[in-house]
Motif scaffolding. Structure first.
Motif, PDB file in Angstrom:
ATOM      1  N   ARG A  13      -6.281  15.364   1.347  1.00  0.00           N
ATOM      2  CA  ARG A  13      -6.319  14.695  -0.199  1.00  0.00           C
ATOM      3  C   ARG A  13      -5.218  13.950  -0.421  1.00  0.00           C
ATOM      4  O   ARG A  13      -4.565  14.329  -1.461  1.00  0.00           O
ATOM      5  CB  ARG A  13      -6.427  16.172  -0.971  1.00  0.00           C
ATOM      6  CG  ARG A  13      -7.609  16.901  -0.770  1.00  0.00           C
ATOM      7  CD  ARG A  13      -8.944  16.487  -1.513  1.00  0.00           C
ATOM      8  NE  ARG A  13      -9.936  17.283  -1.412  1.00  0.00           N
ATOM      9  CZ  ARG A  13     -10.713  17.533  -2.341  1.00  0.00           C
ATOM     10  NH1 ARG A  13     -10.545  16.894  -3.458  1.00  0.00           N
ATOM     11  NH2 ARG A  13     -11.969  18.341  -2.188  1.00  0.00           N
ATOM     12  N   HIS A  14      -4.710  13.149   0.181  1.00  0.00           N
ATOM     13  CA  HIS A  14      -3.529  12.385  -0.002  1.00  0.00           C
ATOM     14  C   HIS A  14      -4.049  11.124  -1.359  1.00  0.00           C
ATOM     15  O   HIS A  14      -5.059  10.900  -1.454  1.00  0.00           O
ATOM     16  CB  HIS A  14      -3.097  11.460   1.177  1.00  0.00           C
ATOM     17  CG  HIS A  14      -2.356  12.106   2.149  1.00  0.00           C
ATOM     18  ND1 HIS A  14      -1.170  12.848   1.942  1.00  0.00           N
ATOM     19  CD2 HIS A  14      -2.852  12.445   3.464  1.00  0.00           C
ATOM     20  CE1 HIS A  14      -0.997  13.489   3.188  1.00  0.00           C
ATOM     21  NE2 HIS A  14      -1.951  13.270   4.033  1.00  0.00           N
ATOM     22  N   LYS A  15      -2.897  10.651  -1.890  1.00  0.00           N
ATOM     23  CA  LYS A  15      -3.271   9.683  -3.122  1.00  0.00           C
ATOM     24  C   LYS A  15      -2.787   8.527  -2.485  1.00  0.00           C
ATOM     25  O   LYS A  15      -1.831   8.191  -1.908  1.00  0.00           O
ATOM     26  CB  LYS A  15      -2.415  10.123  -4.207  1.00  0.00           C
ATOM     27  CG  LYS A  15      -2.520   8.878  -5.317  1.00  0.00           C
ATOM     28  CD  LYS A  15      -1.440   9.332  -6.545  1.00  0.00           C
ATOM     29  CE  LYS A  15      -1.174   7.978  -7.493  1.00  0.00           C
ATOM     30  NZ  LYS A  15      -0.206   8.438  -8.331  1.00  0.00           N
ATOM     31  N   TYR A  16      -3.722   7.558  -2.624  1.00  0.00           N
ATOM     32  CA  TYR A  16      -3.502   5.963  -1.970  1.00  0.00           C
ATOM     33  C   TYR A  16      -3.692   5.201  -3.128  1.00  0.00           C
ATOM     34  O   TYR A  16      -4.486   5.253  -3.908  1.00  0.00           O
ATOM     35  CB  TYR A  16      -4.552   5.725  -0.987  1.00  0.00           C
ATOM     36  CG  TYR A  16      -4.330   6.470   0.206  1.00  0.00           C
ATOM     37  CD1 TYR A  16      -3.675   6.133   1.353  1.00  0.00           C
ATOM     38  CD2 TYR A  16      -5.047   7.690   0.453  1.00  0.00           C
ATOM     39  CE1 TYR A  16      -3.506   7.125   2.468  1.00  0.00           C
ATOM     40  CE2 TYR A  16      -4.954   8.339   1.452  1.00  0.00           C
ATOM     41  CZ  TYR A  16      -4.262   8.198   2.406  1.00  0.00           C
ATOM     42  OH  TYR A  16      -4.235   8.986   3.733  1.00  0.00           O
ATOM     43  N   LEU A  60       0.884  -1.267   0.104  1.00  0.00           N
ATOM     44  CA  LEU A  60       0.094   0.056   0.087  1.00  0.00           C
ATOM     45  C   LEU A  60       0.849   1.340  -0.013  1.00  0.00           C
ATOM     46  O   LEU A  60       1.793   1.326   0.951  1.00  0.00           O
ATOM     47  CB  LEU A  60      -0.822   0.046   1.078  1.00  0.00           C
ATOM     48  CG  LEU A  60      -2.072  -0.989   1.217  1.00  0.00           C
ATOM     49  CD1 LEU A  60      -2.631  -0.866   2.661  1.00  0.00           C
ATOM     50  CD2 LEU A  60      -2.987  -0.774   0.244  1.00  0.00           C
ATOM     51  N   PHE A  61       0.502   2.103  -0.738  1.00  0.00           N
ATOM     52  CA  PHE A  61       1.406   3.352  -0.967  1.00  0.00           C
ATOM     53  C   PHE A  61       0.483   4.643  -0.647  1.00  0.00           C
ATOM     54  O   PHE A  61      -0.535   4.511  -0.781  1.00  0.00           O
ATOM     55  CB  PHE A  61       1.692   3.753  -2.353  1.00  0.00           C
ATOM     56  CG  PHE A  61       2.776   2.612  -2.789  1.00  0.00           C
ATOM     57  CD1 PHE A  61       4.280   3.145  -2.888  1.00  0.00           C
ATOM     58  CD2 PHE A  61       2.683   1.493  -3.296  1.00  0.00           C
ATOM     59  CE1 PHE A  61       5.091   2.301  -3.007  1.00  0.00           C
ATOM     60  CE2 PHE A  61       3.568   0.718  -3.586  1.00  0.00           C
ATOM     61  CZ  PHE A  61       4.983   0.862  -3.690  1.00  0.00           C
ATOM     62  N   ARG A  62       1.137   5.708   0.075  1.00  0.00           N
ATOM     63  CA  ARG A  62       0.555   6.992   0.378  1.00  0.00           C
ATOM     64  C   ARG A  62       1.378   7.983  -0.436  1.00  0.00           C
ATOM     65  O   ARG A  62       2.499   8.204  -0.054  1.00  0.00           O
ATOM     66  CB  ARG A  62       0.327   7.255   1.740  1.00  0.00           C
ATOM     67  CG  ARG A  62      -0.234   8.671   2.032  1.00  0.00           C
ATOM     68  CD  ARG A  62      -0.077   9.040   3.494  1.00  0.00           C
ATOM     69  NE  ARG A  62      -0.732   8.184   4.568  1.00  0.00           N
ATOM     70  CZ  ARG A  62      -0.352   7.388   5.337  1.00  0.00           C
ATOM     71  NH1 ARG A  62       0.971   7.524   5.502  1.00  0.00           N
ATOM     72  NH2 ARG A  62      -0.811   6.837   6.320  1.00  0.00           N
ATOM     73  N   ASP A  63       0.975   8.559  -1.374  1.00  0.00           N
ATOM     74  CA  ASP A  63       1.622   9.783  -2.109  1.00  0.00           C
ATOM     75  C   ASP A  63       3.071   9.107  -2.675  1.00  0.00           C
ATOM     76  O   ASP A  63       4.174   9.595  -2.546  1.00  0.00           O
ATOM     77  CB  ASP A  63       1.934  11.013  -1.548  1.00  0.00           C
ATOM     78  CG  ASP A  63       0.508  11.693  -0.778  1.00  0.00           C
ATOM     79  OD1 ASP A  63      -0.127  11.610  -1.490  1.00  0.00           O
ATOM     80  OD2 ASP A  63       0.631  12.097   0.283  1.00  0.00           O
ATOM     81  N   ILE A  72      -0.505  -0.678   9.066  1.00  0.00           N
ATOM     82  CA  ILE A  72      -1.300  -1.674   8.121  1.00  0.00           C
ATOM     83  C   ILE A  72      -1.767  -2.840   9.022  1.00  0.00           C
ATOM     84  O   ILE A  72      -0.983  -3.314   9.876  1.00  0.00           O
ATOM     85  CB  ILE A  72      -0.510  -1.984   6.912  1.00  0.00           C
ATOM     86  CG1 ILE A  72      -0.353  -0.850   6.051  1.00  0.00           C
ATOM     87  CG2 ILE A  72      -1.182  -3.277   6.407  1.00  0.00           C
ATOM     88  CD1 ILE A  72       0.739  -1.317   4.880  1.00  0.00           C
ATOM     89  N   THR A  73      -2.930  -3.234   8.795  1.00  0.00           N
ATOM     90  CA  THR A  73      -3.520  -4.754   9.372  1.00  0.00           C
ATOM     91  C   THR A  73      -3.491  -5.481   8.211  1.00  0.00           C
ATOM     92  O   THR A  73      -3.541  -5.224   7.322  1.00  0.00           O
ATOM     93  CB  THR A  73      -4.862  -4.302  10.091  1.00  0.00           C
ATOM     94  OG1 THR A  73      -5.739  -3.745   9.180  1.00  0.00           O
ATOM     95  CG2 THR A  73      -4.639  -3.305  11.432  1.00  0.00           C
ATOM     96  N   PRO A  79       5.603   3.761   0.333  1.00  0.00           N
ATOM     97  CA  PRO A  79       5.037   2.633   0.988  1.00  0.00           C
ATOM     98  C   PRO A  79       4.570   3.195   2.454  1.00  0.00           C
ATOM     99  O   PRO A  79       5.189   3.879   3.020  1.00  0.00           O
ATOM    100  CB  PRO A  79       6.298   1.802   1.021  1.00  0.00           C
ATOM    101  CG  PRO A  79       7.243   2.144   0.087  1.00  0.00           C
ATOM    102  CD  PRO A  79       7.162   3.487  -0.198  1.00  0.00           C
ATOM    103  N   VAL A  80       3.449   2.705   2.827  1.00  0.00           N
ATOM    104  CA  VAL A  80       2.991   2.943   4.103  1.00  0.00           C
ATOM    105  C   VAL A  80       3.729   2.044   4.917  1.00  0.00           C
ATOM    106  O   VAL A  80       4.111   0.977   4.811  1.00  0.00           O
ATOM    107  CB  VAL A  80       1.431   2.685   4.168  1.00  0.00           C
ATOM    108  CG1 VAL A  80       0.782   2.911   5.546  1.00  0.00           C
ATOM    109  CG2 VAL A  80       0.701   3.626   3.037  1.00  0.00           C
TER     110      VAL A  80
END
Length: 352
Positions: A273-276, A232-235, A244-245, A238-239
């Motif tokens: 307004r982040h991009k995921y 999973l990515f945020r902007d 993360i669960t 990697p998160v």
């Protein structure tokens, strides 16, 4: 319990595209309804054989190629019987070493597995030893270096002579037989363990009413083999794992696997307004699969629903007014001449 954690670890350590053969041996000290000694043989995630001290004969999943029967029996006598005597001696030593009494049940487990790399080259041989639920010893045998590399201290120290003996046995007996059996059953079970099934992807969103936050989930399911990389990515970053669960690879009922990863987005983060997006890589995907989350789609759906309801209400009011007007016109026209009657037609399109 820890030895089964090692089994899962071994399945994830082997390289993507490679194959593994594992033998999980269990020796039980004490009276139980189970065999004193048993071995389960696994090719990747498929059980292909079983052996115990009741019959002293291996039972294999498939005997479609009976020419290997005599060789299988010979290998079983060489490996499994030798393991039985060694584990028996070691179990009683460890029981005394840990000051256990003769009462009760004590379990000694040993996991040995080798891997065949995706280029067909033999890989490492892994070894774990556990007693009483505690992982005591671990090492790997490197066939290229002709040497045993210890990862955990041994409960019984080895002298130089024993070290040479063990190196000889693993290089000339255990590792060759393991690789030979692995190659044989890869050929026999290739339709099962060498198949490739693409993952199906689902993006899920759930509003959290208590916190006004949002949970987004990326689910990959129906894939085989089990090796997959889901991130999973945020902007475009990697998160962190601690946010993360999920992330465990779980079996489906049809022999395929699934993995789900979820992330909670607070109301404040939503305003930023982040991009995921969710990215995955699998052996059966030519390129990585990249999917972007629309974190505003729920509010957009709500706005669309409200507008639709208002339009329907307006149409209903217009139709009702038309019916009332029509009735009044009809009543007034009943005393008028036909040439004075007026007929009005209105379509739903005109009403809107």
């Amino acid at each position: 319990m820890l030895i089964f954690v090692c089994m899962l670890s071994f399945l994830t350590v082997v390289n993507a595209g490679s194959h593994s053969l594992m033998a999980l041996a269990t020796y039980i000290v004490g009276q139980t309804p189970f065999p004193e000694f048993s071995v389960v043989l696994m090719l990747d995630d498929l059980q292909i054989g079983y052996y115990d001290s009741v019959t002293w004969k291996p039972v294999y999943r498939s005997h479609s190629d009976s020419k290997y029967y005599d060789e299988e029996q010979s290998d079983a006598d060489t490996i499994f019987r030798e393991k039985y005597y060694r584990m028996k001696d070691r179990a009683f030593y460890l029981k005394d070493h840990q000051n256990h009494t003769d009462k009760g049940v004590h379990v000694h487990q040993r996991l040995v597995g080798c891997e065949l790399l995706n280029n067909g080259k033999p890989g490492l041989l892994h070894f774990w030893d556990a007693f009483g639920g505690q992982n005591l010893e671990e090492f790997i045998f490197d066939i290229e270096k002709h040497d045993i590399q210890f990862k955990m201290p041994w409960a019984i120290a080895w002298d130089q002579l024993k070290q040479l003996h063990e190196n000889f046995m693993y290089e000339n007996v255990y590792h060759p037989i393991c690789i030979k059996t692995l190659r044989r059953y890869l050929n026999m079970e290739k339709n099962n363990v060498m198949r490739k099934v693409k993952p199906r992807v689902r993006l899920m969103r759930k509003t959290l009413p208590d916190s006004q936050g949002l949970q987004i989930s990326c689910l990959a399911t129906g894939f085989y083999p089990r090796h997959i990389n889901l991130t999973l990515f945020r902007d475009d970053q990697p998160v962190d794992d601690d946010q993360i669960t999920g992330g465990e690879i779980l079996p489906n009922g049809d022999g395929t696997y699934q993995m789900r990863k979820s992330l909670v987005i607070s109301a404040e983060e939503q305003r930023e307004r982040h991009k995921y997006n969710c990215t995955m890589k699998h052996l059966n995907l030519d390129n990585k699969l990249d999917i972007t989350f629309d974190t505003e789609s729920d509010s957009g759906s709500i706005r669309l629903s409200v507008i639709s309801v208002l339009v329907l209400l307006c149409v209903a009011l217009i139709i009702t007014a038309f019916i009332i007007w029509r009735k009044k016109t009809h009543s007034a026209g009943s005393v008028a001449k036909p040439s004075q009657s007026h007929f009005v037609y209105i379509s739903m399109q005109d009403a809107t």
